[in-house]
Write an enzyme that holds these catalytic residues in place. Structure first.
Site, PDB file in Angstrom:
ATOM      1  N   LYS A 228      50.664  39.718  38.879  1.00  0.00           N
ATOM      2  CA  LYS A 228      49.310  39.182  38.988  1.00  0.00           C
ATOM      3  C   LYS A 228      48.405  40.002  38.057  1.00  0.00           C
ATOM      4  CE  LYS A 228      45.703  39.034  42.406  1.00  0.00           C
ATOM      5  NZ  LYS A 228      45.246  39.324  43.742  1.00  0.00           N
ATOM      6  N   SER A 230      45.340  41.015  38.060  1.00  0.00           N
ATOM      7  CA  SER A 230      44.476  42.063  38.582  1.00  0.00           C
ATOM      8  C   SER A 230      45.238  43.365  38.817  1.00  0.00           C
ATOM      9  CB  SER A 230      43.846  41.615  39.894  1.00  0.00           C
ATOM     10  OG  SER A 230      44.852  41.230  40.779  1.00  0.00           O
ATOM     11  N   LYS A 231      46.515  43.261  39.073  1.00  0.00           N
ATOM     12  CA  LYS A 231      47.307  44.453  39.366  1.00  0.00           C
ATOM     13  C   LYS A 231      47.869  45.049  38.081  1.00  0.00           C
ATOM     14  CE  LYS A 231      47.620  44.041  44.004  1.00  0.00           C
ATOM     15  NZ  LYS A 231      47.948  42.722  44.511  1.00  0.00           N
ATOM     16  N   SER A 232      47.684  44.321  36.984  1.00  0.00           N
ATOM     17  CA  SER A 232      48.351  44.734  35.769  1.00  0.00           C
ATOM     18  C   SER A 232      47.409  45.561  34.900  1.00  0.00           C
ATOM     19  CB  SER A 232      48.802  43.473  35.037  1.00  0.00           C
ATOM     20  OG  SER A 232      48.532  43.563  33.682  1.00  0.00           O
TER      21      SER A 232
END
Ligand code: GLU
Length: 303
Positions: A228, A230-232
């Site tokens: 995802k 946002s987590k990257s």
């Protein structure tokens, strides 16, 4: 007296960093659907989890949204100001017996993969959590506006879930349900990472006697590693000073015809064109899209 809006959408970011492309997609998608329906679009700041929050992130997200021409029709609601409302809902659930105090620790629940089916606490805690009781056979069915029919056996997949955490913070599931109802939200449009939470939210609405809004989950944008955004670390920055490239990419990710947004030099006319040309039927009926596929498409279109 004015009639209540037949459609009220919302965008509810958590202030854990600056607005990233995945959030922009949810904001733009929910705004387009609300405007298309002649409805309102409200923003709510989900600042419920101080350990995960970045100081100033909420203000920065709101500023970025404004630079994209996406502004709340109603007063922005800050969840950090809503403790009394959450407490009232919790008290109601404790009184009805739907909620219970739970002393189980993470290690107590390790044997059941973290899923709580019954209390197995080995000792009393000074800081117990509060959970919603989910009896065996609690299956929730609903139809998502994009992803279609969804069925979740909440007892098996989730178990009794937390409403107030052992660290004293409110759980997202409780706050979101209380606030969607308090804000008169009729349509929840958000990223597909939350599709899995919807059955829990419907259960809570039923337990609290609240109306269930319509739900529509937009595809999640995944990076090259299938993470995802946002987590990257490679999360696409959304540049408030230059909103057009990001809004065009979001438009494409929403399955819309890129030609409609190629000529505008400012965000307001681009948004107006987006509204005129928006085709809800073209929204991709998939839970996720790879960012690479989008880039390839825009290169192909540019030829
Ligand atoms: N605050 C949540 C997030 O940023 C979204 C909540 C929702 O749309 O229901 O992931």
């Amino acid at each position: 007296m004015s009639e209540p809006a037949p459609y009220r959408g919302r965008f509810a970011p958590s202030p854990t960093g600056s607005l990233h492309f995945g959030s922009l997609l949810a904001a733009f998608g929910s705004w387009l659907l609300a405007r298309r329906a002649g409805g309102e679009w409200w923003v709510r700041v989900e600042d419920l989890d101080p350990p995960r929050e970045v100081p100033g992130a909420a203000e920065s997200q709101l500023k970025t949204l404004a630079a994209f021409g996406l502004e709340s029709d109603g007063p922005v609601l800050w969840q950090s100001q809503r403790h009394a409302a959450y407490q009232q809902a919790l008290d109601e659930l404790l009184t009805s017996g739907d909620a219970f105090v739970c002393h189980c620790s993470r290690s107590d629940l390790a044997a059941t993969g973290g899923i709580h089916r019954q209390c197995v606490a080995r000792r009393e805690r000074s800081d117990p959590a509060i959970r919603l009781r989910v009896p065996d056979g609690t299956v929730v069915d609903f139809t998502d506006g994009l992803q279609g029919k969804v069925s979740q056996d909440v007892a098996v997949v989730v178990g009794d879930f937390v409403l107030k955490r052992a660290d004293g913070y409110w759980a997202y599931q409780l706050a979101v349900v209380v606030d969607d109802a308090a804000q008169g939200v009729t349509d929840v449009v958000r990223g597909a990472d939350l599709l899995d939470s919807t059955a829990r939210q419907i259960l809570l609405q039923r337990a609290l006697g609240l109306h269930t809004p319509r739900y529509l989950h937009l595809p999640l944008i995944l990076d090259a590693h299938g993470q995802k955004l946002s987590k990257s670390t490679a999360a696409l920055p959304v540049d408030a000073k230059d909103p057009l490239p990001a809004i065009r990419l979001a438009w494409q990710a929403l399955g819309q015809d890129i030609e409609a947004l190629t000529t505008h030099q400012a965000i307001k006319p681009a948004l107006a064109a987006a509204l005129t040309n928006f085709d809800p039927q073209a929204l991709p009926k998939v839970p996720s899209i790879g960012l690479a596929a989008l880039h390839n498409k825009s290169t192909a279109n540019a030829d």
